[in-house]
Design an enzyme around this catalytic site. Structure first.
Site, PDB file in Angstrom:
ATOM      1  N   CYS A   7       0.945  -1.199  -0.216  1.00  0.00           N
ATOM      2  CA  CYS A   7      -0.406   0.443  -0.081  1.00  0.00           C
ATOM      3  C   CYS A   7       1.119   0.801   0.516  1.00  0.00           C
ATOM      4  O   CYS A   7       2.441   0.947   0.260  1.00  0.00           O
ATOM      5  CB  CYS A   7      -0.550   0.158   1.435  1.00  0.00           C
ATOM      6  SG  CYS A   7      -1.823   0.899   0.949  1.00  0.00           S
ATOM      7  N   CYS A  79      -4.166  -0.396  -2.621  1.00  0.00           N
ATOM      8  CA  CYS A  79      -4.420   0.917  -2.528  1.00  0.00           C
ATOM      9  C   CYS A  79      -4.085   1.443  -4.413  1.00  0.00           C
ATOM     10  O   CYS A  79      -3.235   0.983  -4.867  1.00  0.00           O
ATOM     11  CB  CYS A  79      -4.503   1.918  -1.640  1.00  0.00           C
ATOM     12  SG  CYS A  79      -2.345   2.132  -1.351  1.00  0.00           S
ATOM     13  N   CYS A  86       4.190   0.851  -8.065  1.00  0.00           N
ATOM     14  CA  CYS A  86       4.545  -0.437  -7.430  1.00  0.00           C
ATOM     15  C   CYS A  86       6.004  -0.930  -8.151  1.00  0.00           C
ATOM     16  O   CYS A  86       5.536  -0.866  -9.632  1.00  0.00           O
ATOM     17  CB  CYS A  86       3.581  -1.476  -7.615  1.00  0.00           C
ATOM     18  SG  CYS A  86       4.119  -3.042  -6.684  1.00  0.00           S
TER      19      CYS A  86
END
Length: 141
Positions: A7, A79, A86
């Site tokens: 997240c 999220c 990422c």
């Protein structure tokens, strides 16, 4: 089975998902991290997880940098921010999933409403991760 849950701040949603997966199966190797880790847990998340019978108060909020280069069975973002930013894992990642949830820490209003938002998101996380556990993780070494 090694699972990393990502997240943005690693203080709320990823911590709840981490706690639920470990509660479903303590033998899973579950870790959670943030692309911009806050370094602390969200008190609202800790409270509603305790109400659900899962103690996450001993978890730490860690940077994703700690885990880059390792081998993972699953890397799961929870999220939108983490899904968009990422990092590329240099190790082997067998499965990358995105299961997004609202951020209850963005809720505004009365304390009762804010608490109800934490409960709503917690229950959504529990349901989605239980489904994932039953369909993909349980007995799928």
């Amino acid at each position: 089975m090694r699972i990393l849950i990502l997240c943005t701040e690693n203080s709320c949603r990823s911590q709840m998902a981490h706690g639920f997966l470990k509660s479903f199966d303590p033998t899973l190797e579950v870790y959670s991290a943030g692309t911009k880790a806050s370094g602390m847990l969200n008190p609202g998340a800790v409270e509603v997880m305790k109400e659900a019978g899962v103690d996450i108060s001993g978890h730490t909020s860690d940077s994703v940098d700690k885990y880059i280069g390792q081998t993972w069975d699953y890397v799961i973002t929870v999220c939108g921010g983490a899904n968009e930013s990422c990092p590329a894992f240099t190790g082997k990642v067998k499965h990358r999933l995105h299961i997004g949830f609202d951020d209850p820490s963005d809720a505004a209003g009365s304390p009762e409403f804010i608490h109800s938002e934490y409960i709503r998101v917690r229950d959504e996380i529990k349901a989605r991760f239980h489904e994932l556990y039953v369909t993909k993780l349980k007995d799928h070494e």
